[in-house]
Design an enzyme around this catalytic site. Structure first.
Site, PDB file in Angstrom:
ATOM      1  CG  ASP A 226      -2.088   0.892   1.132  1.00  0.00           C
ATOM      2  OD1 ASP A 226      -2.289   1.500   0.064  1.00  0.00           O
ATOM      3  OD2 ASP A 226      -2.828   1.003   2.121  1.00  0.00           O
TER       4      ASP A 226
ATOM      5  CG  ASN B 111      -7.568  -2.636  -5.998  1.00  0.00           C
ATOM      6  OD1 ASN B 111      -6.629  -3.404  -5.849  1.00  0.00           O
ATOM      7  ND2 ASN B 111      -7.838  -1.668  -5.110  1.00  0.00           N
TER       8      ASN B 111
HETATM    9  C1  FPP Z   1      -1.691   0.310  -3.319  1.00  0.00           C
HETATM   10  O1  FPP Z   1      -1.317   1.631  -3.516  1.00  0.00           O
HETATM   11  C2  FPP Z   1      -1.253  -0.532  -4.401  1.00  0.00           C
HETATM   12  C3  FPP Z   1      -2.076  -1.138  -5.296  1.00  0.00           C
HETATM   13  C4  FPP Z   1      -3.531  -0.990  -5.329  1.00  0.00           C
HETATM   14  C5  FPP Z   1      -1.561  -2.009  -6.341  1.00  0.00           C
HETATM   15  C6  FPP Z   1      -0.250  -2.675  -6.089  1.00  0.00           C
HETATM   16  C7  FPP Z   1       0.331  -2.866  -7.404  1.00  0.00           C
HETATM   17  C8  FPP Z   1       1.636  -2.863  -7.725  1.00  0.00           C
HETATM   18  C9  FPP Z   1       2.726  -2.794  -6.743  1.00  0.00           C
HETATM   19  C10 FPP Z   1       2.050  -2.926  -9.139  1.00  0.00           C
HETATM   20  C11 FPP Z   1       1.317  -3.860 -10.058  1.00  0.00           C
HETATM   21  C12 FPP Z   1       1.518  -5.276  -9.754  1.00  0.00           C
HETATM   22  C13 FPP Z   1       2.135  -6.201 -10.533  1.00  0.00           C
HETATM   23  C14 FPP Z   1       2.173  -7.628 -10.114  1.00  0.00           C
HETATM   24  C15 FPP Z   1       2.809  -5.846 -11.783  1.00  0.00           C
HETATM   25  P1  FPP Z   1      -2.453   2.718  -3.578  1.00  0.00           P
HETATM   26  O2  FPP Z   1      -2.620   3.098  -5.002  1.00  0.00           O
HETATM   27  O3  FPP Z   1      -3.681   2.245  -2.906  1.00  0.00           O
HETATM   28  O4  FPP Z   1      -1.746   3.856  -2.772  1.00  0.00           O
HETATM   29  P2  FPP Z   1      -2.446   5.021  -1.931  1.00  0.00           P
HETATM   30  O5  FPP Z   1      -3.233   4.340  -0.840  1.00  0.00           O
HETATM   31  O6  FPP Z   1      -1.282   5.789  -1.434  1.00  0.00           O
HETATM   32  O7  FPP Z   1      -3.280   5.789  -2.900  1.00  0.00           O
END
Ligand code: FPP
Length: 231
Positions: A12, A60
């Site tokens: 996250d 998501n």
């Molecule tokens: C959370 O950050 C992260 C995600 C929803 C996705 C995680 C994905 C990756 C690390 C990359 C894609 C994966 C692969 C396997 C290629 P957020 O966007 O919720 O962050 P925030 O809470 O700060 O907005």
């Protein structure tokens, strides 16, 4: 020092990492993939048998279409680029969640990567895609109900029987669950499997997480007293 056999991570904070730098959210996700690469390598070096990463939850889909497209693009890129390394390094790729609803070419890439790594005997990298723990348990309940309807005795439903119906079937028991970025929730991730897992919430944003941060988490795990309900 005890090393957790199975570690799960809620990655996250990509969006906040990008925002702090006045960059678009995709830049945070891109750095998130770099962190994923670093941490996968570090997990192997630490002797962790299975690493499970929450890449895309069933919730998501509520994000803007553009961001969903960006995440799927990163996944496509990741699979195309990493498959040879995974084959070479003996990593077994597993997918948790109903990934079959993703775009056709992604489903093919995933099936190919899983098949090509299935006979490896190294660490397991499990990526959760369109995963939700409650949906996973609903599917397990339905399959068990079908078996009962077909004649299986109700008493045959026990913890092990449920374990066998989950997407994590065959993975070691979950020892440690980490969530980055300071949020303290499980967000529908591995609810059944986390029954006796140690939970660790760290402030680091996922794009800043690295091998040293994972080693710190493993050391913190080593200091916990696990009692599994006993004394
Ligand atoms: C959370 O950050 C992260 C995600 C929803 C996705 C995680 C994905 C990756 C690390 C990359 C894609 C994966 C692969 C396997 C290629 P957020 O966007 O919720 O962050 P925030 O809470 O700060 O907005």
């Amino acid at each position: 020092m005890p090393v957790p056999r199975h570690v799960a991570i809620i990655m996250d904070g990509n969006g906040r990492w990008a925002k702090a730098r006045r960059l678009p959210r995709i830049a945070g996700h891109r750095q998130g993939v770099e962190a994923l690469r670093r941490v996968t390598r570090a997990a192997r070096e630490l002797g962790i048998e299975a690493l499970t990463l929450y890449a895309f939850s069933s919730e998501n889909w509520r994000r803007p279409e553009e961001e969903i497209g960006d995440l799927m693009g990163l996944l496509r890129h990741f699979l195309r680029n990493e498959i040879d390394t995974m084959v070479r390094e003996g990593v077994r790729l597993r997918i948790l969640g109903n990934y079959r609803v993703l775009q056709d070419d992604l489903v093919r890439l995933i099936d190919d990567a899983v098949a090509r790594t299935a006979s490896n005997d190294g660490p397991i990298l499990a990526i959760a895609l369109n995963y939700g723990a409650q949906a996973e348990l609903v599917s397990a309940a339905r399959r068990l109900a079908e078996r009962v309807a077909a004649g299986m005795p109700v008493e045959a439903i026990d913890e092990a029987a449920i374990d066998r119906e989950l997407d994590t079937q065959g993975l070691p028991p979950l020892d440690l669950m980490i969530r980055t970025s300071g949020e303290q929730r499980l967000s529908n991730f591995l609810l059944w499997q986390a029954a006796y897992a140690e939970l660790l919430f760290v402030e680091t944003l996922w794009p800043d997480f690295d091998g040293a941060a994972l080693a710190d988490a493993v050391a913190a795990f080593g200091r916990r007293q696990r009692r599994f309900g006993g004394l």
